[in-house]
Design a protein around this motif. Structure first.
Motif, short mmCIF file in Angstrom:
data_model
loop_
_atom_site.label_atom_id
_atom_site.label_comp_id
_atom_site.label_asym_id
_atom_site.label_seq_id
_atom_site.Cartn_x
_atom_site.Cartn_y
_atom_site.Cartn_z
N LEU A 1 -1.75 -8.07 -18.36
CA LEU A 1 -2.56 -8.77 -19.05
C LEU A 1 -4.22 -8.99 -19.04
O LEU A 1 -4.86 -8.19 -20.32
N GLN A 2 -4.60 -9.27 -17.81
CA GLN A 2 -6.39 -8.84 -17.75
C GLN A 2 -6.77 -7.46 -17.44
O GLN A 2 -7.40 -6.98 -18.49
N LYS A 3 -5.78 -6.80 -16.62
CA LYS A 3 -5.94 -4.99 -16.92
C LYS A 3 -5.89 -4.67 -18.30
O LYS A 3 -7.18 -4.10 -18.64
N LEU A 4 -5.39 -5.06 -19.00
CA LEU A 4 -4.87 -4.61 -20.56
C LEU A 4 -6.50 -5.28 -21.55
O LEU A 4 -6.23 -4.82 -22.11
N GLU A 5 -6.78 -6.72 -21.22
CA GLU A 5 -8.00 -6.84 -21.36
C GLU A 5 -9.18 -5.76 -21.40
O GLU A 5 -9.75 -5.92 -22.00
N ARG A 6 -9.00 -5.70 -20.40
CA ARG A 6 -10.46 -4.96 -19.66
C ARG A 6 -10.40 -4.01 -20.21
O ARG A 6 -11.53 -3.12 -21.01
N GLN A 7 -9.35 -2.74 -20.43
CA GLN A 7 -8.96 -1.40 -20.62
C GLN A 7 -9.67 -1.74 -22.72
O GLN A 7 -9.75 -0.85 -23.16
N MET A 8 -8.88 -3.00 -23.44
CA MET A 8 -9.38 -3.14 -24.50
C MET A 8 -10.31 -3.54 -24.29
O MET A 8 -11.46 -2.50 -26.05
N ARG A 9 -10.92 -4.06 -23.86
CA ARG A 9 -11.79 -4.48 -24.20
C ARG A 9 -13.72 -3.74 -23.97
O ARG A 9 -14.25 -2.83 -25.42
N ALA B 1 6.51 5.37 -19.64
CA ALA B 1 5.63 4.04 -19.70
C ALA B 1 4.54 4.52 -19.93
O ALA B 1 4.15 3.28 -20.82
N LEU B 2 4.43 5.27 -20.93
CA LEU B 2 3.13 5.54 -21.81
C LEU B 2 3.54 4.86 -22.85
O LEU B 2 2.43 4.72 -23.82
N GLU B 3 4.89 5.32 -23.87
CA GLU B 3 5.61 4.27 -24.62
C GLU B 3 4.84 2.59 -24.62
O GLU B 3 4.93 1.47 -25.26
N ALA B 4 5.16 2.13 -23.34
CA ALA B 4 5.20 0.75 -23.10
C ALA B 4 3.75 0.90 -23.30
O ALA B 4 3.53 -0.53 -24.05
N GLN B 5 2.78 1.44 -22.82
CA GLN B 5 1.70 1.50 -23.02
C GLN B 5 0.77 1.72 -24.14
O GLN B 5 0.30 0.52 -24.45
N GLN B 6 1.55 2.40 -25.38
CA GLN B 6 1.09 2.38 -26.28
C GLN B 6 1.48 0.86 -27.16
O GLN B 6 0.90 0.44 -27.56
N LYS B 7 2.31 0.80 -26.72
CA LYS B 7 3.17 -0.69 -27.47
C LYS B 7 2.01 -1.96 -27.15
O LYS B 7 2.12 -2.88 -27.56
N HIS B 8 1.99 -1.88 -25.61
CA HIS B 8 0.56 -2.98 -25.19
C HIS B 8 -0.35 -3.37 -25.94
O HIS B 8 -0.99 -3.96 -26.63
N PHE B 9 -1.05 -1.53 -25.92
CA PHE B 9 -2.20 -1.92 -26.95
C PHE B 9 -2.45 -2.15 -28.14
O PHE B 9 -2.95 -2.81 -28.52
N ALA B 10 -1.25 -2.12 -28.71
CA ALA B 10 -0.50 -2.46 -29.72
C ALA B 10 -0.40 -3.99 -30.36
O ALA B 10 -0.20 -4.36 -31.36
N GLY B 11 -0.35 -5.05 -29.34
CA GLY B 11 -0.05 -5.89 -29.52
C GLY B 11 1.35 -6.34 -28.93
O GLY B 11 1.84 -7.68 -29.90
N ASP C 1 5.64 -6.52 -27.92
CA ASP C 1 6.32 -6.28 -26.29
C ASP C 1 5.23 -6.98 -24.72
O ASP C 1 5.36 -6.28 -23.41
N LEU C 2 4.68 -7.89 -25.06
CA LEU C 2 3.59 -8.68 -24.01
C LEU C 2 4.44 -9.41 -23.51
O LEU C 2 3.34 -10.18 -22.28
N LEU C 3 5.88 -10.03 -23.58
CA LEU C 3 5.99 -11.24 -22.96
C LEU C 3 6.83 -10.89 -21.36
O LEU C 3 6.68 -11.58 -20.60
N MET C 4 6.63 -9.03 -21.57
CA MET C 4 7.13 -9.40 -19.62
C MET C 4 6.07 -8.28 -19.09
O MET C 4 5.99 -8.29 -17.77
N LEU C 5 4.46 -8.80 -19.43
CA LEU C 5 3.36 -8.49 -18.46
C LEU C 5 2.98 -9.81 -17.74
O LEU C 5 3.19 -11.29 -18.35
N GLY C 6 2.78 -9.55 -16.65
CA GLY C 6 1.79 -10.92 -15.61
C GLY C 6 0.84 -11.16 -15.84
O GLY C 6 -0.02 -10.64 -16.62
#
Length: 173
Positions: free
Chosen positions: A124-132, A103-113, A115-120
């Motif tokens: 994506l909104q949660k990730l955007e808030r976290q990144m903001r 899960a942490l490795e997947a999250q790290q990839k998501h923060f790097a932009g 493997d985003l295709l698998m996210l709903g």
């Protein structure tokens, strides 16, 4: 000619002993594998090095083979129940840690932009808030460092101006 008895004794030289252990261990593991394949035997081999490191080979599930052995020699299930329960706790803990790592490795990839295709949409909104939030923290730290640097430079400027005024006074005198 027949073979006589070979007297075995401990190898005194530690490096020779370690080299012999490694070679013989590998040979023993290879023989266990060969026995399991050639004779369709259920084989489990467990070797502990002098330093305590474990090496093993199992042609089938090691736990099943050990349980079968314990049953064969009359060691009942009850006496081993606590050990098996402890093993199961550790196995569960390992599986949980593996899932956490994934899960942490997947999250790290998501923060790097990645493997985003698998996210709903929600993810994506949660990730955007976290990144903001992360970007704001980075910017805040950057502003603090720049502010400190500017204040340090202003201090240097004042010191140099004072020194300049002092030198001008000395030149006039």
């Amino acid at each position: 000619m027949g073979r006589g008895k070979v007297e075995l004794k401990r190898i005194e030289n530690p490096s020779s002993r370690q080299a012999t252990f490694s070679k013989r261990r590998n040979g023993l593991l290879k023989k266990a594998y060969e026995l399991s394949i050639l004779c369709d035997a259920e084989v489990a081999l467990l070797v502990f090095s002098p330093s305590g490191k474990a090496y093993h080979f199992s042609s089938h599930d090691m736990d099943r083979t050990i349980a079968r052995y314990r049953n064969e020699v009359g060691l009942n299930w009850q006496s081993n129940n606590q050990g098996l329960r402890t093993m199961e706790i550790w196995r569960t803990e390992m599986e949980e840690l593996k899932r956490t790592i994934e899960a942490l490795e997947a999250q790290q990839k998501h923060f790097a932009g990645e493997d985003l295709l698998m996210l709903g949409m929600k993810e994506l909104q949660k990730l955007e808030r976290q990144m903001r939030t992360a970007v704001e923290r980075v910017r805040s730290q950057k502003r603090r460092i720049l502010s400190e640097h500017i204040n340090s430079m202003k201090k240097k400027q004042r010191t140099l101006q004072e020194e300049n005024v002092h030198l001008l006074k000395r030149v006039r005198i």
